[in-house]
Design a protein around this motif. Structure first.
Motif, mmCIF file in Angstrom:
data_model
loop_
_atom_site.group_PDB
_atom_site.id
_atom_site.type_symbol
_atom_site.label_atom_id
_atom_site.label_comp_id
_atom_site.label_asym_id
_atom_site.label_seq_id
_atom_site.Cartn_x
_atom_site.Cartn_y
_atom_site.Cartn_z
ATOM 1 N N GLU A 278 0.732 -1.298 -0.106
ATOM 2 C CA GLU A 278 -0.151 0.022 0.068
ATOM 3 C C GLU A 278 0.869 1.190 0.116
ATOM 4 N N SER A 285 8.771 -2.601 5.176
ATOM 5 C CA SER A 285 8.145 -3.547 6.318
ATOM 6 C C SER A 285 8.039 -5.072 5.905
ATOM 7 N N VAL A 452 13.763 -9.941 18.237
ATOM 8 C CA VAL A 452 14.395 -9.181 17.305
ATOM 9 C C VAL A 452 13.652 -7.726 17.469
ATOM 10 N N PHE B 62 4.474 -10.999 17.367
ATOM 11 C CA PHE B 62 4.885 -9.830 17.002
ATOM 12 C C PHE B 62 4.283 -8.413 17.473
ATOM 13 N N GLY B 80 9.334 -10.261 17.710
ATOM 14 C CA GLY B 80 9.819 -9.171 17.419
ATOM 15 C C GLY B 80 9.169 -7.584 17.766
ATOM 16 N N TYR B 82 8.454 -4.383 16.489
ATOM 17 C CA TYR B 82 8.860 -3.451 15.344
ATOM 18 C C TYR B 82 8.693 -1.859 15.650
ATOM 19 N N ILE B 83 8.326 -1.176 14.696
ATOM 20 C CA ILE B 83 7.935 0.385 14.778
ATOM 21 C C ILE B 83 6.721 0.764 14.850
ATOM 22 N N ARG B 86 3.336 -0.309 12.190
ATOM 23 C CA ARG B 86 3.682 -1.070 10.945
ATOM 24 C C ARG B 86 3.973 -2.557 11.166
ATOM 25 N N PRO B 89 2.400 -4.946 8.186
ATOM 26 C CA PRO B 89 3.195 -5.525 6.969
ATOM 27 C C PRO B 89 4.179 -6.171 7.414
ATOM 28 N N PHE B 90 4.865 -6.066 8.310
ATOM 29 C CA PHE B 90 6.133 -6.774 8.573
ATOM 30 C C PHE B 90 5.595 -8.428 8.824
ATOM 31 N N ALA B 92 3.015 -9.842 7.553
ATOM 32 C CA ALA B 92 2.690 -10.173 6.309
ATOM 33 C C ALA B 92 3.954 -10.930 5.613
ATOM 34 N N GLY B 93 5.314 -10.056 5.789
ATOM 35 C CA GLY B 93 6.112 -10.749 5.459
ATOM 36 C C GLY B 93 6.581 -12.031 5.938
ATOM 37 N N ILE B 94 6.306 -12.044 7.142
ATOM 38 C CA ILE B 94 6.670 -13.295 8.051
ATOM 39 C C ILE B 94 5.815 -14.480 7.383
ATOM 40 N N LEU B 96 3.983 -14.726 4.555
ATOM 41 C CA LEU B 96 4.131 -15.110 3.116
ATOM 42 C C LEU B 96 5.460 -15.681 2.911
ATOM 43 N N GLY B 97 6.597 -15.374 3.954
ATOM 44 C CA GLY B 97 7.825 -15.765 3.654
ATOM 45 C C GLY B 97 7.944 -17.242 4.381
ATOM 46 N N HIS B 119 -2.418 0.397 7.150
ATOM 47 C CA HIS B 119 -1.778 -1.198 6.941
ATOM 48 C C HIS B 119 -2.722 -2.230 7.292
ATOM 49 N N THR B 123 -3.552 -5.396 4.887
ATOM 50 C CA THR B 123 -3.354 -6.495 5.360
ATOM 51 C C THR B 123 -4.563 -7.335 5.239
#
Ligand SMILES: Cc1ncc(C[n+]2csc(CCOP(=O)(O)OP(=O)(O)O)c2C)c(N)n1
Ligand code: SF4
Ligand SMILES: [Mg+2]
Lengths: 625, 317
Positions: A278, A285, A452, B62, B80, B82-83, B86, B89-90, B92-94, B96-97, B119, B123
């Motif tokens: 988006e 991210s 992390v 997360f 984790g 994060y910021i 957000r 989306p992070f 989502a990467g996990i 889909l990864g 987001h 998502t």
């Protein structure tokens, strides 16, 4: 040479009377409107040259309007190394009056103007150039006929150019068929009709323009691999694939978009995926999320999008996540000049962040290097568990060059994520070693699973407010990047090892600077050219090199700023505190002309002699002797 | 999105046959204020994981930034912090990864509906397979009492000293609007209900979201009293359709009925709790991406990476 469709007739398309004259290279500028398909002429010539073992460079402008409006394509083709797109053209093909008016000044004295006599009236008696009237529109309509009107003018001109430069018609015909082969038969046939008409245009009208490129020195093509022709964005995308990148995320913006388009199309074939997000923040991210699962991922953008990614980049530095961030620079700030070139994101890339974030910034020097820099960025990101920024630019992104196909069997990197068990002593952030994350899915021997984090942390990832730990962890993040710096190879240094001037460049300014160096040396000024691919951290040993020259002239496409120095120059001055470092900058949105660099050096050296060589116009190689 | 070729085979050295217990799942001691509603959410989450017994190494916890977003430090799983805003989306990467993982995201109302609002929409509409728990306290806790997007009009904060004036969002309507395929609402004083909602959310294939009203005792005490019976409020549970043919069933809520879900979402404060909407038909992005891979692999006849690149370059000669 026989035209592929039409048998050779000794009538109007008679064989040229004299043998072709030999030339090293030629710059052809096609000027028309964007719907005329002049880009595709450039593409054909570029690919033909690639297949003929010639080095090709093209220079293209994309009008900001999507369709309509003026457009040019410039191709420089020749034998051996072609380093830049060439300051001025040897041949101008003008489709319209406005094309003629806007571009006649780009023609070298002695150059050739080929103009569409159906649309253009050139200044009468302008004997600086060889002017040749070609009925491009009516010739095409006559050859193709039907409803297509003048569609095919581009191919007509391609035929004419093939005749003038004695190009390999069989290969060109094959390229045309490949290009249009997917469409219906009529299109291929019409294209060949237009090509043949251009090729067969009466030779005697061409004033004996007949050239052939110098024979290639086969020893310079020692790789034994064929040449490929593509633009910098393609080369970069394929470099990432070769480096084992299978995951990415992005948001469209010119001129970055074509990288994400290529990856979105290609990655599923390799079992991977690319997510269109988006916005740029979501994109980085998601990409870091991929990296966290053990798959080094890529995100990218152009200047404004890189700005949006900054906070997340800070996290990736703090959490020590590997990541590739591509920034294809354009004119800024803000929406700026979205289809022009500029090297004005360097300081953003290196320093644009909150907190102390030691960055890795690399920049490719030409199209081929886009491939190899992508591979190198991936190696560094994995080895040092760090984000790596690749600074490409609009010129590299859209320029087509030919280069030797990479040695894939040797280069391919295994994309597998490492989910092996980690020992009981596993720590995500050891103070005495480079971080190696355990992706989710991997078992931890101690039974204590890592977090992390973007908070300052101890070795196990627990948040901490300890000043001692913040000092130690800041040093840990800094030292690994210094270690990388110490491991880097010495940068490419051309020309004299000491002397009056050292030209320093980064990014796509490499080629013009090398040519400028030749001009400078030819004029009797001693000097070298140092090109930086690794901009941050800098490789060791530059101090000694700089000390060997009287002036260090940094040429870059950005503004001189408040203090009179471009962005790299400013950084080098801060790093080496060497007052001999000076700047040549410009902000016209175009790549450096060779003469602009030479003029800049002349100014900095206060060399009237060098200046004088500039005022001598360089005649076209096509000029009648 | 998992592809067998993209992971090295795990080495079977560590064998964790031990069942996951609260003890194993407990990590750092929570830094929340005593009495904070988030403690109960954490306790419920341990119970959810105890019930589900996923392989320990495949659970990911997360979060973004906020009091509630400290969650991952308190759960002993991969995870984790994060910021701000957000985390989705992070995550989502996990997801889909590595499609093998069970991904849980926690955060606050500011994190999710304000800075992360866009987001959330995307998502959710992509139906990425993960579970998102929004701990809504109607205030910014971590930054010490500023107005949040769910603060009611009139609520006095440091940024609205005379009372909030902007219309708050309706979380349930917002979530339904995103296209999320599982939308539920719960309350931090109702542990069993939280466990049930989070468990169903975890099992749901696709983007599942649970909004939990979780009181910030420090900066917005009493915010949710009107839904706490022992404080004089009403606890109104959604009765789901049982499809048992009884006359009572006609009045029960059909969780697959989006219009009915929107109606529930429009109820006056404090509204109802339970599953508002569930759609098990729409494919997840994880599945859709995997289908793209399968199709592409068929088209390229399962060529190796090397063959693919070489073939591509051969076309560019
Ligand atoms: C980019 C950015 N902006 C602002 C902040 C400051 N900040 C941290 S948490 C927060 C709001 C927290 O509210 P919420 O998400 O509701 O979580 P809560 O603390 O109430 O659980 C803000 C504004 C930040 N960390 N990052
Ligand atoms: S400030 Fe509020 S939300 Fe934060 S820990 Fe304390 S009670 Fe909980
Ligand atoms: Mg809150």
């Amino acid at each position: 040479m026989v035209s592929p469709n039409t048998p050779e007739t000794p009538g109007d398309a008679a064989a040229p009377s004299a043998a072709p004259r030999s030339i090293h290279d030629v710059v052809i500028r096609l000027a028309g409107n964007s719907q005329d398909g002049i880009q595709s002429v450039g593409g054909f010539l570029a690919r033909l040259a690639g297949r003929s073992d010639q080095d090709v460079m093209t220079y293209m402008t994309i009008p900001s309007t999507i369709s309509g409006g003026p457009s040019i394509f410039q191709v420089r083709m020749g034998t051996g190394d072609i380093l830049s797109s060439g300051d001025r053209a040897d041949i101008l093909v003008a489709f319209y009056q406005h094309s003629y008016d806007a571009h006649i000044s780009s023609l070298r004295p002695g150059g050739v103007l080929l103009y569409d006599s159906d649309h253009v009236t050139p200044v009468e008696g302008d004997n600086r150039f060889t002017q040749i009237a070609v009925p491009i529109t009516s010739g095409t309509v006559e050859a193709v006929g039907g409803a297509g009107k003048d569609k095919g003018k581009n191919i007509y001109i391609l035929g004419l150019i093939a005749r003038v430069f004695d190009l390999d018609v069989q290969k060109l015909a094959a390229l045309i068929k490949e290009r249009f082969g997917g469409k219906n038969e009529d299109i291929v046939r019409n294209a060949m009709l237009a090509f043949d008409a251009g090729y067969a245009w009466p030779q005697n009208n061409l004033h004996d323009l007949f050239y052939r490129f110098e024979a290639i020195d086969l020893a310079t093509r020692a790789s034994g691999r064929p040449q490929v022709t593509m633009d910098g964005n393609q080369a970069l995308a394929y470099g990432l694939l070769a480096a084992g990148v299978r995951h990415g995320a992005g948001y469209p913006i010119t001129p970055w978009s074509s990288i994400m388009e290529t990856l979105r199309t290609e990655l599923p074939k390799y079992g991977g995926l690319f997510v269109q997000c988006e916005d740029e923040i979501a994109a980085i991210s998601t990409a870091i999320g991929f990296s966290y699962t053990g798959h080094l991922a890529i995100t990218g953008s152009s200047g404004p999008g890189l700005s949006l990614k900054m906070e997340a980049l800070g996290w990736a530095t703090m959490a020590e996540m590997p990541l590739i961030v591509v920034n294809v620079q354009r004119g800024g700030p803000s929406t700026g000049m979205p289809t022009n070139v500029e090297q004005s994101d360097l300081l953003q890339a290196i320093y644009g962040s909150h907190g102390d974030t030691p960055r890795v910034v690399l920049s490719p020097k030409n199209v081929e290097d886009c491939f190899y820099i992508a591979m190198e960025a991936c190696r560094i990101a994995r080895t040092y568990s760090t984000p790596v920024i690749i600074l490409s630019d609009m010129a590299l992104a859209s320029r087509i060059e030919a280069f030797d196909e990479p040695d894939f069997p040797k280069l391919m990197v295994d994309p597998k994520a490492d989910l092996s068990d980690r020992g009981a002593d596993f720590k995500p952030y050891p103070l005495d070693a480079i971080t190696r994350h355990a992706p989710p899915g991997s078992k931890i021997g101690s039974g204590k699973y890592p977090t992390v984090t973007g908070l300052e942390h101890d070795e196990l990832g627990h948040p901490t407010g300890s000043s001692k730990l913040h000092t130690q962890m800041t040093a840990k993040r800094r030292e690994k990047i210094k270690k990388l710096g110490a491991s880097l190879p010495a940068p490419e240094l051309n020309g004299d090892a000491a002397g009056d001037v050292l030209l320093v460049t980064w990014g796509s300014t490499w080629g013009p600077a090398l040519e400028a160096l030749k001009r400078i040396n030819t004029a009797g000024v001693t000097g070298g050219h140092l090109h930086l691919r690794h901009i941050h951290p800098l490789p060791d040993g530059l101090e000694d090199i700089f000390n060997r020259y009287r002036k260090i002239v940094v040429a870059e496409i950005n503004d001189e700023g408040l203090y009179g120095f471009g962005q790299l120059a400013m950084m080098l001055r801060a790093r080496y505190a060497n007052p001999a470092i000076v700047s040549v900058t410009k902000t016209d949105g175009l790549t450096f002309k060779i003469s602009e660099i030479v003029a800049g050096v002349a100014r900095q050296l206060q060399s009237a002699h060098l200046d004088a060589t500039l005022s001598v116009a360089q005649p076209s190689a096509l000029a009648k002797k | 999105m998992s592809s067998p070729t993209l992971f090295s085979p795990p080495t079977p050295a560590i064998t964790t046959a031990v069942p996951l217990t609260k003890k194993i799942l407990t990590a750092d001691h929570p830094t929340w204020c005593p009495g904070c509603g988030d403690f109960a959410v954490l306790a419920s989450f341990y119970r959810v994981l105890e019930k589900l017994q996923y392989p320990h190494e495949k659970i990911v916890t997360f979060a973004g930034i906020g009091c509630s977003s400290r969650f991952p430090y308190f759960v002993n799983t991969h995870g984790g912090h994060y910021i701000h805003g957000r985390a989705l989306p992070f995550a989502a990467g996990i997801s889909l990864g590595n499609d093998d993982l069970h991904v849980f995201v926690f955060g606050g109302d500011g994190d999710g509906f304000s800075i992360g609002g866009n987001h959330l929409v995307h998502t959710a509409r992509k139906n990425v397979n993960l579970t998102y728990v929004i701990m809504d306290n109607s205030v910014y806790g971590l930054t010490k009492k500023q107005t949040s997007p769910t603060s009611p009009i009139g609520f006095k904060t440091k940024t609205d000293p005379t009372g909030a004036i902007d219309q708050p969002i309706n979380p349930m309507r917002t979530l339904l609007n995103t296209g999320a395929t599982f939308v539920a609402r719960s309350h931090a004083t109702q542990v069993n209900h939280m466990v049930e909602m989070m468990t169903r959310a975890a099992k749901h294939p696709g983007f599942s979201v649970v909004e939990i009203l979780s009181e910030c005792v420090e900066f917005y005490a009493g915010a949710f009293d009107s839904s706490i019976p022992r404080k004089g409020g009403t606890w109104s549970l959604i009765q789901e359709k049982k499809h048992d043919g009884t006359p009572e069933d006609a009045d029960r809520h059909d969780v697959t009925d989006e219009v009915a879900a929107f109606k529930l979402a429009g109820q006056a404060w404090p509204g109802s709790f339970g599953v508002f909407y569930e759609n098990n038909v729409r494919k997840t992005k994880n599945v859709l991406e995997a289908e793209l891979v399968t199709k592409a692999r068929e088209r390229t006849k399962n060529a190796t990476d090397l063959q693919l690149l070489q073939a591509t370059f051969a076309k560019m000669r």
